[in-house]
Design an enzyme around this catalytic site. Sequence first.
Site, PDB file in Angstrom:
ATOM      1  CE  LYS A 135     -10.448  -4.546   6.065  1.00  0.00           C
ATOM      2  NZ  LYS A 135     -10.753  -5.182   4.771  1.00  0.00           N
TER       3      LYS A 135
ATOM      4  CB  SER B  40      -0.968  -0.005   1.186  1.00  0.00           C
ATOM      5  OG  SER B  40      -1.980  -0.971   1.001  1.00  0.00           O
TER       6      SER B  40
ATOM      7  N   GLY C 198     -15.206 -11.890   8.846  1.00  0.00           N
ATOM      8  CA  GLY C 198     -14.626 -10.636   9.317  1.00  0.00           C
ATOM      9  C   GLY C 198     -15.070  -9.434   8.509  1.00  0.00           C
TER      10      GLY C 198
ATOM     11  CG  ASN D 280     -11.568  -0.041   3.113  1.00  0.00           C
ATOM     12  OD1 ASN D 280     -12.403   0.868   3.124  1.00  0.00           O
ATOM     13  ND2 ASN D 280     -10.989  -0.464   1.996  1.00  0.00           N
TER      14      ASN D 280
ATOM     15  CG  ASP E 292     -12.322  -3.641   1.567  1.00  0.00           C
ATOM     16  OD1 ASP E 292     -11.352  -3.358   0.837  1.00  0.00           O
ATOM     17  OD2 ASP E 292     -12.205  -4.007   2.756  1.00  0.00           O
TER      18      ASP E 292
END
Length: 651
Positions: free
Chosen positions: A275, A232, A337, A296, A312
Amino acid sequence: MRLVLVADPSRPTPDFAGADLIERRIDLGSDAGPVARSSDVGALVTVRSRAEGGAFDGSPAEAAALLVRHADTAEFLDAERDVVAHLRSACGTGVRIVASLHGRRSIDLPREGVFAWKIARPVETPDDMIAVLDEARRLAVDFVCGRGPAAFVVPYGPLGVGLRVVCAAIAEGAGIDPFVYGVADGADPAFLVKLPHVPALSTLRDDLRLGEISGRARLFGLIGQPPSISPSPRIHNAFFRNQGIDAVYLPEIDVDVDAAFRLPYAGWSVTTPWKQATAQRCDDLDPSARAAGAVNTVIRFPDGRWRGENTDIGALQIIIFHRARSAGTVGLVIGGGGFARAAIVAMRTQGLAVRVVGRGRARATAAEFGVEFGGEVVTARGDEAVVVNATPVGADGDLPVEWGPFAASIPVGATVIDGPYAAGAKPGAFFRAAFRGSRRTTSGGDFLAIQAALQATHFMASRYRPVATIASFALGAPRCLVLVGPRGAGKTTVGRKVAHNLGRPFLDTDEEIGRVTGRPAGRVLAEVGEAAFRQLEARVVGRALARRGAVIALGGGALEVEDTRVMLGRCAVIVRLGVTPVEAAQRIAVDATFRPRLIPGGDLVAECARIAAERAPHYALASQRVNTTGRAPWAIANGVVAHWINLSRES
């Protein structure tokens, strides 16, 4: 700013990694005697005491005696406060000393007798991050106002890696010459154990924008525990570079949610396992995040409030809408999750019934959303249009025994999205197992690229939506792109556009020669002659090629040096830009950059034709030839970008 390569003194230096100085930590290994001077890289010799994190157990006088041995050959000597006086009395005033302080204690910093002070601070908490940035700014202000010596901060520790870039920018902005420390790519793991949390110079420079940002840059980063080192920072910093934004995205840090909200960040990405907990702490949630109960992306508003987003969901919607073509009616989600919750919401918006399978939270998540729970064992029934792996399974390269038959039983026409990725953003094991037939498969890395492009829009508070091509290209560690050709071919103009289009660093070797020598490259050529100039140019090219995925515009005659050709052939993608002698002469005539004539007194068009013909054999190294005559630079750049991307994908 000086890049310092921390080298293992007991082994030969692997390569200079584009460094300005090689630090020899003689407290960490054998003292091999005086350092031989190099025309490329100077030496910084260091003896670090055990009290300040090193391995030397002797007295300050004994440390000074070790350093004295290198006073005539090293460019700098690193001495702790108690050693400086002994060293100065033994060496006189000719040696350049970097006085250093490690740890949390504070002392007064004398201004006389040292080149600069290096203040190394541990960074283990968000409060440490804030304190280190405050100290770096205070030292910079004191220096500018004449109240203190030249002093720069070097953060270290689990949260300090990325801050090195910011602290260096703060010091440089005040006119201080900071040292930035790093290791070489592929350094010996046994040596790195002695230097925990020391980043590679290539990471600082090419992934974290060292030298590109100001001390006022906005900070972003990643919070959580990704299954492998996250790409990232490389992706988001490519976006910032592309848009010319004064911001830097820092590497992932593992802190809890309460600590995350104390970070000096303008925004951050969130990954497992935080999250859902982060969503509960945000002051405001966008509709997607509210529907999923997970975020996120977190953005700090100017008034201090925090807003949670969920890109997401947007990325999943894009993939499902554009790639799902199966007649199936069910979306299968593996896991329970934050990513699984996003998948449930995205599938529902696309009109799919949802079935959840998996252990742990999967049953509770299915019940919360009112969707079918298909049990703990992963199975496909044959009616799946989309399958999403929202677990870490496969990131380590292995699949549980039952996952192999499951992957084989997924309907051939289904779309498979694998959330996790392996080291280097490579496809995970589940992606590889499912990648067959006419399935439309998306790896974790490809998903990350799409998601990051959406996320960057929120970070930059811009209507501009970054293209996923930039993110996809940034996922790897591509070879440098080198543009060659005669003067007037447009290497610098096209190179800048190529670098901008993909968010990559750009270097012009003529400009780098000017930076190194303090004089324009053309003036250096006229003063020292072509032979000496080409040797200097070869060294500059070697430093440029130490960059990762940079665009490099090469001087017209650089390929005449065999060492340069060998280096380029080994580690670069080479593109030749061609131009007719007439147009080259026209471009040179309106170029204000000074360049001596290589054939004095002759016609400029004839000179361009002759020089191009003489150098043509060397251009055979290029994998692509592009004619620039009569073409717009943006069109040329687009073609070069496509060629570079294709070669990178093939490799």
